[in-house]
Design a protein around this motif. Sequence first.
Motif, mmCIF file in Angstrom:
data_model
loop_
_atom_site.group_PDB
_atom_site.id
_atom_site.type_symbol
_atom_site.label_atom_id
_atom_site.label_comp_id
_atom_site.label_asym_id
_atom_site.label_seq_id
_atom_site.Cartn_x
_atom_site.Cartn_y
_atom_site.Cartn_z
ATOM 1 N N ILE A 101 3.689 50.812 -12.392
ATOM 2 C CA ILE A 101 2.971 50.495 -13.634
ATOM 3 C C ILE A 101 2.979 48.989 -13.807
ATOM 4 C CG2 ILE A 101 2.919 50.765 -16.153
ATOM 5 C CD1 ILE A 101 4.569 53.349 -15.753
ATOM 6 N N VAL A 102 1.837 48.408 -14.183
ATOM 7 C CA VAL A 102 1.790 46.994 -14.524
ATOM 8 C C VAL A 102 1.464 46.889 -16.008
ATOM 9 C CG1 VAL A 102 -0.644 46.763 -13.851
ATOM 10 C CG2 VAL A 102 0.822 44.723 -13.966
ATOM 11 N N THR A 103 2.192 46.013 -16.712
ATOM 12 C CA THR A 103 2.023 45.885 -18.165
ATOM 13 C C THR A 103 1.800 44.432 -18.554
ATOM 14 O OG1 THR A 103 4.421 45.697 -18.503
ATOM 15 C CG2 THR A 103 3.436 47.913 -18.652
ATOM 16 N N VAL A 104 1.130 44.241 -19.703
ATOM 17 C CA VAL A 104 0.836 42.916 -20.233
ATOM 18 C C VAL A 104 1.174 42.932 -21.716
ATOM 19 C CG1 VAL A 104 -0.990 41.245 -20.736
ATOM 20 C CG2 VAL A 104 -0.995 42.458 -18.553
ATOM 21 N N SER A 105 1.743 41.817 -22.218
ATOM 22 C CA SER A 105 2.056 41.725 -23.641
ATOM 23 C C SER A 105 1.367 40.522 -24.253
ATOM 24 C CB SER A 105 3.575 41.627 -23.863
ATOM 25 O OG SER A 105 4.078 40.419 -23.322
ATOM 26 N N PHE A 106 1.217 40.557 -25.567
ATOM 27 C CA PHE A 106 0.455 39.539 -26.282
ATOM 28 C C PHE A 106 1.110 38.161 -26.162
ATOM 29 C CE2 PHE A 106 -0.475 37.127 -30.161
ATOM 30 C CZ PHE A 106 -1.863 37.100 -30.094
ATOM 31 N N GLY A 107 0.286 37.157 -25.751
ATOM 32 C CA GLY A 107 0.760 35.777 -25.694
ATOM 33 C C GLY A 107 1.752 35.501 -24.587
ATOM 34 N N ASN A 108 1.911 36.415 -23.654
ATOM 35 C CA ASN A 108 2.924 36.268 -22.597
ATOM 36 C C ASN A 108 2.254 35.864 -21.291
ATOM 37 O OD1 ASN A 108 5.124 36.601 -20.806
ATOM 38 N ND2 ASN A 108 5.972 38.228 -22.115
ATOM 39 N N ASN A 109 2.852 34.901 -20.577
ATOM 40 C CA ASN A 109 2.317 34.434 -19.299
ATOM 41 C C ASN A 109 2.730 35.320 -18.138
ATOM 42 O OD1 ASN A 109 2.076 32.230 -21.134
ATOM 43 N ND2 ASN A 109 1.796 30.849 -19.390
ATOM 44 N N SER A 130 -1.210 29.866 -18.574
ATOM 45 C CA SER A 130 -1.996 30.598 -19.569
ATOM 46 C C SER A 130 -1.496 32.020 -19.749
ATOM 47 C CB SER A 130 -3.468 30.631 -19.131
ATOM 48 O OG SER A 130 -4.249 31.336 -20.048
ATOM 49 N N PRO A 131 -1.535 32.543 -20.990
ATOM 50 C CA PRO A 131 -1.158 33.937 -21.224
ATOM 51 C C PRO A 131 -2.075 34.894 -20.468
ATOM 52 C CG PRO A 131 -1.212 32.731 -23.280
ATOM 53 C CD PRO A 131 -1.830 31.830 -22.258
ATOM 54 N N ILE A 132 -1.515 35.962 -19.925
ATOM 55 C CA ILE A 132 -2.270 36.977 -19.197
ATOM 56 C C ILE A 132 -2.790 38.017 -20.188
ATOM 57 C CG2 ILE A 132 -2.104 38.816 -17.473
ATOM 58 C CD1 ILE A 132 -0.039 37.092 -16.002
ATOM 59 N N LEU A 133 -4.055 38.361 -20.027
ATOM 60 C CA LEU A 133 -4.695 39.299 -20.949
ATOM 61 C C LEU A 133 -4.823 40.701 -20.382
ATOM 62 C CD1 LEU A 133 -7.635 37.006 -22.120
ATOM 63 C CD2 LEU A 133 -5.458 37.384 -23.285
ATOM 64 N N HIS A 134 -4.942 40.817 -19.064
ATOM 65 C CA HIS A 134 -5.302 42.097 -18.464
ATOM 66 C C HIS A 134 -4.763 42.149 -17.040
ATOM 67 C CE1 HIS A 134 -7.824 45.638 -17.645
ATOM 68 N NE2 HIS A 134 -8.174 45.050 -16.509
ATOM 69 N N ALA A 135 -4.333 43.331 -16.608
ATOM 70 C CA ALA A 135 -3.859 43.509 -15.236
ATOM 71 C C ALA A 135 -4.158 44.930 -14.775
ATOM 72 C CB ALA A 135 -2.358 43.240 -15.141
ATOM 73 N N VAL A 136 -4.569 45.066 -13.502
ATOM 74 C CA VAL A 136 -4.898 46.382 -12.966
ATOM 75 C C VAL A 136 -4.692 46.377 -11.461
ATOM 76 C CG1 VAL A 136 -7.366 45.864 -12.622
ATOM 77 C CG2 VAL A 136 -6.633 48.215 -13.021
ATOM 78 N N PHE A 137 -4.369 47.548 -10.883
ATOM 79 C CA PHE A 137 -4.140 47.684 -9.448
ATOM 80 C C PHE A 137 -5.467 47.799 -8.689
ATOM 81 C CE2 PHE A 137 -0.027 49.003 -11.073
ATOM 82 C CZ PHE A 137 0.863 48.553 -10.115
ATOM 83 N N SER A 148 -6.564 35.775 -17.312
ATOM 84 C CA SER A 148 -5.792 35.008 -18.288
ATOM 85 C C SER A 148 -6.696 34.373 -19.326
ATOM 86 C CB SER A 148 -4.967 33.923 -17.594
ATOM 87 O OG SER A 148 -5.822 32.891 -17.136
ATOM 88 N N LEU A 149 -6.060 33.846 -20.358
ATOM 89 C CA LEU A 149 -6.775 33.263 -21.484
ATOM 90 C C LEU A 149 -7.540 32.010 -21.079
ATOM 91 C CD1 LEU A 149 -7.217 33.519 -24.549
ATOM 92 C CD2 LEU A 149 -5.182 32.115 -24.881
ATOM 93 N N ARG A 150 -7.064 31.287 -20.062
ATOM 94 C CA ARG A 150 -7.710 30.048 -19.636
ATOM 95 C C ARG A 150 -8.793 30.290 -18.578
ATOM 96 N NH1 ARG A 150 -4.757 25.324 -20.650
ATOM 97 N NH2 ARG A 150 -3.839 25.529 -22.728
ATOM 98 N N ASN A 151 -9.385 31.470 -18.592
ATOM 99 C CA ASN A 151 -10.522 31.777 -17.737
ATOM 100 C C ASN A 151 -10.180 31.767 -16.244
ATOM 101 O OD1 ASN A 151 -11.768 31.622 -20.204
ATOM 102 N ND2 ASN A 151 -12.666 29.622 -19.837
ATOM 103 N N THR A 152 -8.976 32.153 -15.900
ATOM 104 C CA THR A 152 -8.599 32.255 -14.492
ATOM 105 C C THR A 152 -8.269 33.700 -14.149
ATOM 106 O OG1 THR A 152 -6.283 31.781 -14.986
ATOM 107 C CG2 THR A 152 -7.700 29.908 -14.393
ATOM 108 N N THR A 153 -8.613 34.065 -12.935
ATOM 109 C CA THR A 153 -8.287 35.393 -12.417
ATOM 110 C C THR A 153 -7.475 35.209 -11.142
ATOM 111 O OG1 THR A 153 -10.283 36.395 -13.328
ATOM 112 C CG2 THR A 153 -9.248 37.528 -11.490
ATOM 113 N N LYS A 154 -6.394 35.956 -11.020
ATOM 114 C CA LYS A 154 -5.512 35.840 -9.872
ATOM 115 C C LYS A 154 -5.336 37.196 -9.202
ATOM 116 C CE LYS A 154 -2.673 31.916 -11.437
ATOM 117 N NZ LYS A 154 -3.568 31.447 -12.503
#
Length: 708
Positions: A101-109, A130-137, A148-154
């Motif tokens: 399971i991958v999880t994301v929390s508000f305002g957390n990097n 930047s804080p991470i907004l979304h994560a998926v496998f 992330s909030l700063r318009n980056t995807t990793k």
Amino acid sequence: MKFKKLNSNALYTRTWDIESGKIISDKLSYEWGIGSSIYTLMGVKTDILAVSPDGKKVVVYTEQYKALQIWNRQFSELLANLNGYITDVTSASFSPDGTKIVTVSFGNNIAKVWDASSGELLSNLRDPISPILHAVFSPDGTKIVTSSLRNTTKIWYASSGELLTEFADYSDFFGSAIFNADGTSIMTLSDRNVRIWNVQSGKLLASLNGHNDFVISGDFYSDNSKIVTSSSDHTCKLWDAINEKVLYTFFTVGNIDYFVQIPSGYYKASAGATKLLHYVTKDLKVITFEQLDVKYNRPDKVLEAIGNTDTALISSYRKAWEKRIKKLGIDTTQFRDGYSVPEADFVNRDSIEYEQKTGTLRLRIRGTDNTYKLDRFNVWVNESPLFGQRGISIKKRKSNSIDTTITIKLSQGENRIETSITNVNGTESYRMPLHVNYTPAVKQKEMIRFIGIGIDRFADSQHNLEYSSKDIRDLTVKLKQKYKDSIIIDTLFNENVTITNVKALKQKLMETSVNDKVIVSYSGHGLLSKDYDYYLSTYSVNFNKPEENGLPYDELESLLDSIPARKKLMLIDACHSGEVDKEEGIAMQKMADSLGLAAKGIIIDQPQTQQHVGLKNSFELMQSLFVNVGKSTGATIISAAAGNQFALERGDLKNGVFTYSLLEAMNKYPSIKISELKKIVGERVEQLTGGLQKPTSRNETIAVDWSL
């Protein structure tokens, strides 16, 4: 082509067939859905964040205790606590095999990866800026994508947490990212834009722009050539991902209506959705939909554009559109870009207040045509033409312009006022509605005027009916019970049903006021001549040649033309009372004559083997596809049966089936909109006749719907 739309609380998935516009399925996921909330026995709100692929595990977050947990689906057993969060957890996602399971929390990097069985923390995916907004496998579970909030995807390796690649687009706010089926590409969703990237290299493959608000979800086609997206602008779009263009836009209206539009502006829509349309010019003027619907409502062009290969269906749709154009008498050259269309409007529009305190309104109308002389003009209030269906002729003036002032009476309440001019070629200017609301100091009384014509006894007694007179008497009793002293009733029965007597009823209707409601009901025989002209029976009609002493349909409808009352309803309980395709009917008759088959004036039904050639494929398809936007008296006209059907009586009902269904609806609903009455009665008649009789509308108001 199928299209899935997830509803707002994710409890079900609705699947639509774009080509037919029909709902294929509504699938309930669970008794709750991802994004919904449940309450524990202690009354604590708990949010459902994710469900495992096998449906056996649920990830939930309880804000009050900052508790992230894994439960079994029945919420009878706590499987694991995922500890370590001090801010609210906003999303969670299972790996495809359900082990992580991958999880994301508000305002957390940091995005955290967990073991789905033990709840052990396996790795932290850390964005340094930047804080991470979304994560998926990824589909194979080996990678994780974060936005992330700063318009980056990793892209990260799921097993080690090591960063594989990253890409950024600082022009947009990234919301989420979705892998394609083989994990080689990802789609990033942002504020109005969609981008597709190569996972390995981070190269931008496509940029898709077209939504008017935040893009909230998307998915790839199996071959990656197309993608589908949905947005907060309430639309879904299908895109050509290779050529970076939208193929069509789709949205739903309510539970059953839909609208599909291709980039050229052509659309396919349900009648319910079409009625809600209006067009806005570049200078923000509103044009009534019906004038442009005849140009842009093209199901055939839509099916071609989206790649439908059913050439027979596309051809049928095109013939239905051509039939509509011919029936309306429209010159399609006016559809060409650059074609001159006359212009008309109310010159004093901007000085007219919405709220009106007096019962009259002075309007200055100005119209011009740079090419052709003008033929006539008209004014409509609540879709009722003030000067009759044809309007006022100005042809003798031989002028290219008109500038005139008229004073109209306002109806109590909302008034939708329109004007147009028509040139000598029959091209009409676009109508731009003017809305005003009239509130009199003393509320004005609304009267009901009921005209009932019932005939079941004839000079030619072999054609006598059982219940036509009773139909009208029963309607009269019901309306009198409902409206008491607020109704005026005039009836004609049997021997008194003559052309002269019916025409004389017009004078009584001229005594109505603009606030009155008029209901005209006819019950008797409906007859088609050899030339497929429609007549209603009189006492002395010649059943073999209904043009002799038969009442032409136009004469009955003309009772409602140019009268003061603006709320008008006509009910026809007679055979063939829906419109018939005269052209197709004559062609069929010639075919029958050539084969030596006899035909009677009152019969149009053809063998089933012939129906698919004519009526079914063009005229009836036209009626089912398009809203009737022809010139009319402003009345809604509900017919008991289609043009090629009989209206039936049933002894156990003691009425015609159509009239019985009307009475049943009026008994059940103390107040009912005319559109709802049409729908309810139509469904009930089909039910009672096993589909042998289907009520239709010869005409209907589009923007104005009043209550009975």
